[in-house]
Design an enzyme around this catalytic site. Structure first.
Site, PDB file in Angstrom:
ATOM      1  N   ASN A 208       0.856  -1.189   0.000  1.00  0.00           N
ATOM      2  CA  ASN A 208       0.000   0.000   0.000  1.00  0.00           C
ATOM      3  C   ASN A 208       0.888   1.234   0.000  1.00  0.00           C
ATOM      4  OD1 ASN A 208       0.445   0.873   2.846  1.00  0.00           O
ATOM      5  ND2 ASN A 208      -0.405  -1.147   3.252  1.00  0.00           N
ATOM      6  N   ASP A 276      -4.629  -5.888   5.003  1.00  0.00           N
ATOM      7  CA  ASP A 276      -5.711  -6.669   5.616  1.00  0.00           C
ATOM      8  C   ASP A 276      -5.709  -8.116   5.133  1.00  0.00           C
ATOM      9  OD1 ASP A 276      -6.908  -4.712   7.261  1.00  0.00           O
ATOM     10  OD2 ASP A 276      -7.688  -3.724   5.469  1.00  0.00           O
ATOM     11  N   LYS A 286       7.722 -18.163  -9.511  1.00  0.00           N
ATOM     12  CA  LYS A 286       7.052 -17.055 -10.196  1.00  0.00           C
ATOM     13  C   LYS A 286       5.865 -17.552 -11.030  1.00  0.00           C
ATOM     14  CE  LYS A 286       7.977 -13.363 -13.428  1.00  0.00           C
ATOM     15  NZ  LYS A 286       8.821 -12.946 -14.535  1.00  0.00           N
ATOM     16  N   PRO A 304      -3.824 -11.392  10.521  1.00  0.00           N
ATOM     17  CA  PRO A 304      -4.167 -11.133  11.917  1.00  0.00           C
ATOM     18  C   PRO A 304      -4.290  -9.632  12.140  1.00  0.00           C
ATOM     19  CG  PRO A 304      -1.859 -11.760  11.707  1.00  0.00           C
ATOM     20  CD  PRO A 304      -2.491 -11.968  10.363  1.00  0.00           C
ATOM     21  N   ILE A 306      -3.393  -6.875  14.334  1.00  0.00           N
ATOM     22  CA  ILE A 306      -2.407  -6.698  15.412  1.00  0.00           C
ATOM     23  C   ILE A 306      -2.979  -5.798  16.508  1.00  0.00           C
ATOM     24  CG2 ILE A 306      -0.039  -5.963  15.930  1.00  0.00           C
ATOM     25  CD1 ILE A 306       0.492  -6.349  12.844  1.00  0.00           C
ATOM     26  N   PHE A 324      -4.858   3.704  14.660  1.00  0.00           N
ATOM     27  CA  PHE A 324      -5.133   4.718  13.646  1.00  0.00           C
ATOM     28  C   PHE A 324      -6.305   4.248  12.801  1.00  0.00           C
ATOM     29  CE2 PHE A 324      -1.846   8.066  13.233  1.00  0.00           C
ATOM     30  CZ  PHE A 324      -1.128   7.747  14.371  1.00  0.00           C
ATOM     31  N   LYS A 338     -14.698   1.854  15.033  1.00  0.00           N
ATOM     32  CA  LYS A 338     -13.468   1.039  14.986  1.00  0.00           C
ATOM     33  C   LYS A 338     -12.832   0.950  16.374  1.00  0.00           C
ATOM     34  CE  LYS A 338     -11.264   1.117  11.057  1.00  0.00           C
ATOM     35  NZ  LYS A 338     -10.481   1.634   9.921  1.00  0.00           N
TER      36      LYS A 338
HETATM   37  N1  CTP Z   1      -4.215  -2.742  12.069  1.00  0.00           N
HETATM   38  C1  CTP Z   1      -3.480  -3.790  12.599  1.00  0.00           C
HETATM   39  N2  CTP Z   1      -3.477  -5.008  11.994  1.00  0.00           N
HETATM   40  C2  CTP Z   1      -4.210  -5.207  10.872  1.00  0.00           C
HETATM   41  C3  CTP Z   1      -4.963  -4.149  10.314  1.00  0.00           C
HETATM   42  C4  CTP Z   1      -4.942  -2.925  10.935  1.00  0.00           C
HETATM   43  O1  CTP Z   1      -2.811  -3.590  13.612  1.00  0.00           O
HETATM   44  N3  CTP Z   1      -4.198  -6.394  10.300  1.00  0.00           N
HETATM   45  C5  CTP Z   1      -4.231  -1.465  12.766  1.00  0.00           C
HETATM   46  C6  CTP Z   1      -3.585  -0.325  12.043  1.00  0.00           C
HETATM   47  O2  CTP Z   1      -2.224  -0.213  12.394  1.00  0.00           O
HETATM   48  C7  CTP Z   1      -4.390   0.854  12.540  1.00  0.00           C
HETATM   49  C8  CTP Z   1      -5.760   0.281  12.764  1.00  0.00           C
HETATM   50  O3  CTP Z   1      -5.570  -1.122  12.887  1.00  0.00           O
HETATM   51  O4  CTP Z   1      -3.940   1.317  13.786  1.00  0.00           O
HETATM   52  C9  CTP Z   1      -6.798   0.592  11.715  1.00  0.00           C
HETATM   53  O5  CTP Z   1      -6.459   0.046  10.526  1.00  0.00           O
HETATM   54  P1  CTP Z   1      -7.434   0.181   9.247  1.00  0.00           P
HETATM   55  O6  CTP Z   1      -6.726  -0.546   8.155  1.00  0.00           O
HETATM   56  O7  CTP Z   1      -7.814   1.576   9.050  1.00  0.00           O
HETATM   57  O8  CTP Z   1      -8.685  -0.586   9.748  1.00  0.00           O
HETATM   58  P2  CTP Z   1      -9.254  -1.951   9.350  1.00  0.00           P
HETATM   59  O9  CTP Z   1      -9.242  -2.809  10.539  1.00  0.00           O
HETATM   60  O10 CTP Z   1      -8.561  -2.448   8.156  1.00  0.00           O
HETATM   61  O11 CTP Z   1     -10.761  -1.605   9.025  1.00  0.00           O
HETATM   62  P3  CTP Z   1     -11.412  -1.248   7.611  1.00  0.00           P
HETATM   63  O12 CTP Z   1     -10.805  -2.205   6.635  1.00  0.00           O
HETATM   64  O13 CTP Z   1     -12.828  -1.440   7.893  1.00  0.00           O
HETATM   65  O14 CTP Z   1     -11.060   0.176   7.336  1.00  0.00           O
END
Ligand code: CTP
Length: 397
Positions: A208, A276, A286, A304, A306, A324, A338
């Site tokens: 990303n 995610d 490959k 997972p 975190i 965040f 959230k």
């Molecule tokens: N985060 C994490 N582990 C993941 C996904 C997210 O620790 N696998 C943490 C990010 O570091 C951030 C927070 O979760 O502090 C929010 O992440 P975000 O990607 O905005 O939220 P999602 O849980 O992915 O929700 P959505 O997809 O609905 O936006």
């Protein structure tokens, strides 16, 4: 902040040793007292006389100098300072430190000290990149030794790359941080940062746009307030923060493992943009076009979470867990939900719609959501946002 602080400065044998004269001057200007120790090689680059003149202190060079042992033994010398600084730290000196050698005054002091150590490496780029040096650096970081630099740039040997010693003012800042008696002194804080890369096959990955700038700024701001920071970062462009323990990871799984290994902590700030999803099964070789125009179908598995895992720990949960929420729509409503869904204490919400330019940009506009409510902070540089968040964390802990 440096007024009255005592620094034991070990000067190693590299061309950058000349910068130590300026470093001593700048430390003296700030009221610090510098006790210099020169290795045998350092004396080929700077003279004990010039170092003594600038520091106004006796210069130590020899382990077996009986006068010194009568005046002040090497054990005492190693502990009389508030901080031991090694600059320039050559490849050889780093190797000796990592290996626990003690065959001259400098290395003996470094082994005997019970004070924090800050090193400023300086060497040719190939020597810095050499696996042996990188192994030694990893060992030393693991031992809790702080690093400042090296920087990228032109070198005395004519090559270009990483290996230039940090500038004296950068070293002064790092010393300031290492000696900081800030409000977060004694607090261990974990910060995750950057993107994660999830492999598709050996050459492709899912990523990303996170630059890691905000997470890096948070780690720096927390360290400046005196926190002992473990900075766990995915492959980010932002230069690594100084004065913190850096753990480099690639995938979400590795990041979770690194966080669990770094616990316990007083607080954890999850600024990473964790992927995610990962491939349900990354390919070992490959993926090739088969010539028919057929496209591969990628099957994903959820990574997972975190933030959620740590927020919902029954035993050993950090007292303050900050997440965040990068949102593009209904920022506040989504972020508020959230916070509850993940179980963290605070959520730093921001609008990452492309027109804001925040994702990957230099500025951020955030709303802090806590149990008590929400407060919107004015759009400002990511450093200011980080400093404000660090101050809030210091108040809360
Ligand atoms: N985060 C994490 N582990 C993941 C996904 C997210 O620790 N696998 C943490 C990010 O570091 C951030 C927070 O979760 O502090 C929010 O992440 P975000 O990607 O905005 O939220 P999602 O849980 O992915 O929700 P959505 O997809 O609905 O936006």
């Amino acid at each position: 902040m440096l007024q009255g602080r005592k620094i034991l400065l070990v000067i190693g044998g590299g061309i950058a040793a000349y910068k130590c004269l300026d470093l001593i001057r700048r430390l003296a200007e700030r009221g610090a007292s510098v006790t210099p120790v020169l290795t045998a090689a350092a004396q080929e680059f700077v003279t004990p006389l010039s170092v003594a003149a600038l520091s106004g202190q006796k210069v130590y060079t020899d382990l077996f100098d009986l006068t010194d042992e009568a005046e002040m033994g090497h054990i005492q010398l190693s502990r009389a300072a508030d901080l031991v600084v090694v600059a320039p730290a050559t490849a050889d000196l780093l190797a000796k430190m990592a290996g626990g050698h003690a065959n001259d005054l400098a290395t003996t002091l470094l082994m005997a000290t019970d004070k924090p150590i800050l090193v400023a490496p300086a060497m040719n780029v190939r020597m810095w990149d050499h696996p042996a040096t990188q192994r030694n650096v990893a060992t030393l970081k693991n031992d809790g030794i702080a690093f400042v630099g090296p920087n990228d740039g032109h070198m005395a040997c004519g090559e270009f790359g990483a290996g230039r010693m940090a500038e004296p003012l950068e070293i002064v800042t790092a010393i300031d941080m290492a000696l900081s008696d800030g409000p977060l002194k004694g607090k261990h804080i974990i910060v995750t940062s950057g993107p994660t890369h999830e492999p598709i096959d050996p050459v492709r990955y899912i990523a990303n746009r996170s630059s890691g700038v905000q997470g890096t700024a948070i780690a720096t701001a927390l360290a400046t307030l005196g926190a002992d920071v473990t900075f766990i970062t995915g492959p980010a462009d932002a230069p690594r923060p100084q004065g913190v323990r850096v753990v480099e990871v690639e995938t979400a799984h590795e990041m979770l493992e690194a966080v669990q290994k770094a616990l316990p902590a007083d607080a954890a700030v999850f600024a990473a943009a964790v992927a995610d999803w990962r491939m349900a099964k990354a390919m070992d070789s490959k993926i090739k076009k088969d010539g028919t125009g057929a496209v591969p179908v990628l099957e994903f598995a959820e990574n997972p979470d975190i933030l959620k895992t740590v927020s919902q720990m029954k035993i050993g949960r950090p007292a303050l867990v900050v997440g965040f929420a990068a949102e593009t729509d209904d920022v506040i409503a989504n972020a508020t939900a959230k916070r509850l869904r993940k179980g963290c204490d605070w959520i730093v919400a921001n609008d990452v719609s492309p027109e804001t330019g925040i994702m990957g940009g230099a500025e951020n506009a955030v709303t802090l959501i806590t149990e008590e409510g929400q407060e919107s902070w004015p759009r400002s540089g990511k450093t200011e946002v980080a400093e404000r968040l660090a101050r809030r964390i210091a108040e809360a802990l």
